[in-house]
Design a protein around this motif. Structure first.
Motif, PDB file in Angstrom:
ATOM      1  N   LEU A  63     -20.718 -10.741 -48.013  1.00  0.00           N
ATOM      2  CA  LEU A  63     -22.068 -10.418 -47.541  1.00  0.00           C
ATOM      3  C   LEU A  63     -22.294 -10.844 -46.102  1.00  0.00           C
ATOM      4  O   LEU A  63     -23.331 -10.495 -45.503  1.00  0.00           O
ATOM      5  N   GLN A  64     -21.339 -11.614 -45.544  1.00  0.00           N
ATOM      6  CA  GLN A  64     -21.426 -12.122 -44.170  1.00  0.00           C
ATOM      7  C   GLN A  64     -22.674 -12.978 -43.964  1.00  0.00           C
ATOM      8  O   GLN A  64     -23.492 -12.735 -43.063  1.00  0.00           O
ATOM      9  N   LEU A  74     -31.395  -9.644 -46.876  1.00  0.00           N
ATOM     10  CA  LEU A  74     -30.532  -8.483 -47.090  1.00  0.00           C
ATOM     11  C   LEU A  74     -31.150  -7.508 -48.087  1.00  0.00           C
ATOM     12  O   LEU A  74     -31.066  -6.289 -47.931  1.00  0.00           O
ATOM     13  N   ARG A  81     -28.314  -4.172 -44.513  1.00  0.00           N
ATOM     14  CA  ARG A  81     -27.414  -4.031 -45.662  1.00  0.00           C
ATOM     15  C   ARG A  81     -26.339  -2.970 -45.376  1.00  0.00           C
ATOM     16  O   ARG A  81     -25.176  -3.141 -45.747  1.00  0.00           O
ATOM     17  N   GLN A  83     -25.167  -2.191 -42.440  1.00  0.00           N
ATOM     18  CA  GLN A  83     -24.242  -2.779 -41.474  1.00  0.00           C
ATOM     19  C   GLN A  83     -23.243  -3.705 -42.164  1.00  0.00           C
ATOM     20  O   GLN A  83     -22.034  -3.658 -41.898  1.00  0.00           O
ATOM     21  N   ARG A  84     -23.734  -4.521 -43.081  1.00  0.00           N
ATOM     22  CA  ARG A  84     -22.853  -5.437 -43.809  1.00  0.00           C
ATOM     23  C   ARG A  84     -21.894  -4.666 -44.728  1.00  0.00           C
ATOM     24  O   ARG A  84     -20.773  -5.086 -44.962  1.00  0.00           O
ATOM     25  N   SER A  85     -22.364  -3.529 -45.240  1.00  0.00           N
ATOM     26  CA  SER A  85     -21.517  -2.715 -46.113  1.00  0.00           C
ATOM     27  C   SER A  85     -20.309  -2.173 -45.356  1.00  0.00           C
ATOM     28  O   SER A  85     -19.182  -2.179 -45.866  1.00  0.00           O
ATOM     29  N   ARG A  87     -18.844  -3.448 -42.756  1.00  0.00           N
ATOM     30  CA  ARG A  87     -17.926  -4.570 -42.536  1.00  0.00           C
ATOM     31  C   ARG A  87     -17.215  -4.943 -43.835  1.00  0.00           C
ATOM     32  O   ARG A  87     -16.007  -5.240 -43.827  1.00  0.00           O
ATOM     33  N   ALA A  88     -17.908  -4.901 -44.966  1.00  0.00           N
ATOM     34  CA  ALA A  88     -17.317  -5.260 -46.248  1.00  0.00           C
ATOM     35  C   ALA A  88     -16.198  -4.294 -46.632  1.00  0.00           C
ATOM     36  O   ALA A  88     -15.155  -4.701 -47.151  1.00  0.00           O
ATOM     37  N   VAL A 148     -21.238  -4.063 -51.644  1.00  0.00           N
ATOM     38  CA  VAL A 148     -22.345  -4.908 -51.202  1.00  0.00           C
ATOM     39  C   VAL A 148     -23.582  -4.648 -52.049  1.00  0.00           C
ATOM     40  O   VAL A 148     -24.280  -5.587 -52.475  1.00  0.00           O
TER      41      VAL A 148
END
Length: 438
Positions: A63-64, A74, A81, A83-85, A87-88, A148
């Motif tokens: 989840l960073q 988030l 969310r 953006q984090r997805s 990266r995940a 995520v």
């Protein structure tokens, strides 16, 4: 070793562990009585505490975030969310050795998610078919493939306990599917399966038949009234089978489609099934073995089962295989041989297996492959299909229940299924189906 006992390596899935899914959750009361009880229950177990920190850190990394307090932001911010997805997906792509653009990585991760769903669908379709409505996947989870989003569902109190558990379960099964796919790519299992089929078609089966040509036959058998073991079997052709009268309770008619192999001037028939385990079956095997490493637990990716008329034909078939390998410019070594056709006890470490099983089993190493062979006579094959306490359908029920897999995937407090009772009912149901078939 059960996948649900204290030695289970799947800490995150245990409903009596630190990541149990509770009826409610809250980030606003870190010093509540519930939280205090939770901390106290694991304070004396240093190993569990270490496992908890490892899983917790994995959650934070995916989840960073740095702490659980960042999760509500988030949940409330779709852009963050997304953006984090992105990266995940990249992190998971590197974890599983997936190369390519983001779209390719995303597609592969979604395949793993589909495999996770396929595990549950497989159980719905057979072993737990009578309880399919009890265990079906919630719509919200079946349609979700973003890791995520699934992980955040765990921490979203708007979702029911069952949905939050299924989100966690899907992530765990997805991880196993990813490890399996990575192992298959490393070992080139698809190429080896194709090479094995080519070896059989080119060097093992009779050149008098076209590739894929089969001869239809039937096994007409009588079975013992007590344990339904095969007492007499006769091979008949399709025309003779059509003229048979109604069957008694202890009689069966079993279709087999046979190939031929040439040995010392004689054409010998053999019924053969060749299989490569699919990903869902491999995930279930990892769970049964309480193992996350496919290289350790899944040693039978390629397999062949052969059925011949008698023991003499079995011996000829094995010799024909070794000679065929030499013709293909490879030495064949037979490993882990287990021969119980003569009646000696079958010793297996597999949960749920029967010591009464009669077969010849070995691994054949050749051409850079290691293939599991299971060889039967007509009589032992029918016992493998139908005998009480030995049949494969009963074995499949026992191994999934006795290894704890069903309880692991469908804990009682969420699904309200008493797996001890379900096990007995399913064994009875399969026996009824087996013995009523014509």
């Amino acid at each position: 070793m059960s996948v649900v006992d204290e030695k289970s390596i799947f800490t995150a899935m245990q409903q009596d562990g630190p990541f149990a899914v509770e009826d409610q959750l809250s980030f606003g009361h870190p010093f509540s009585q519930q939280t205090r009880r939770w901390v106290h229950s694991f304070r004396e177990d240093r190993q569990m505490a270490t496992k908890y920190r490892a899983v917790r850190d994995q959650i934070f990394d995916l989840l960073q975030i740095e702490c659980f307090d960042e999760i509500p932001a988030l949940l409330q911010n779709p852009a963050l969310r997304a953006q984090r997805s992105t990266r995940a997906y990249l992190l998971l792509g590197n974890l599983f050795g997936i190369s390519g653009e983001l779209s390719e990585i995303r597609s592969k991760i979604h395949e793993y998610m589909n495999t996770a769903d396929a595990v549950i669908d497989y159980l719905k379709g057979k072993v737990l078919a009578a309880y399919s409505s009890h265990i079906e996947i919630s719509n919200e989870i079946e349609t979700s493939q973003n890791p995520v989003d699934l992980l955040l569902i765990l921490f979203d109190d708007r979702y029911h306990k069952k949905i939050r558990f299924e989100a966690k379960r899907k992530l765990v099964l997805m991880g196993l599917a990813g490890s399996i796919d990575q192992r298959e790519r490393e070992t080139e299992i698809e190429h080896k399966f194709s090479a094995f089929l080519n070896f059989l078609n080119q060097y093992v089966w009779s050149p008098q038949l076209k590739i894929g040509e089969l001869e239809t036959a039937y096994l007409s058998s009588h079975h013992d009234a007590i344990d339904f073991s095969c007492t007499q079997v006769e091979v008949i052709d399709a025309e003779a089978a059509q003229h048979l009268h109604a069957f008694a309770e202890n009689e069966k008619l079993t279709l087999i489609k046979r190939r031929l192999f040439h040995h010392n001037g004689q054409e010998i028939p053999v019924y053969v099934t060749v299989r490569k385990k699919n990903s869902a079956a491999k995930v279930l095997k990892l769970l049964r073995k309480n193992e996350k490493n496919p290289a350790v637990a899944v040693d039978d990716e390629l397999g062949l089962m052969a059925v011949l008329d008698n023991v003499s034909h079995v011996k000829r078939f094995v010799r024909h295989l070794t000679r065929a390998a030499v013709s293909a410019d490879s030495f064949m070594i037979l490993e882990d041989i287990s021969d119980t056709m003569a009646g000696n006890q079958y010793n297996s470490h597999s949960v749920g297996s029967s010591s009464s099983t009669r077969m010849l089993k070995f691994f054949a190493r050749m051409g850079g492959m290691r293939v599991e062979f299971i060889i039967h006579t007509n009589q032992s094959y029918l016992n493998y299909r139908y005998q009480r306490g030995t049949s494969h359908d009963e074995y499949e029920v026992r191994r999934l229940f006795d290894s704890g897999v069903t309880e692991f995937l469908f804990p009682y407090e969420i699904y309200r299924l008493d797996m001890t009772q379900v096990r007995e009912k399913q064994l009875q149901r399969f026996r009824k189906i087996i013995e009523q078939q014509s």
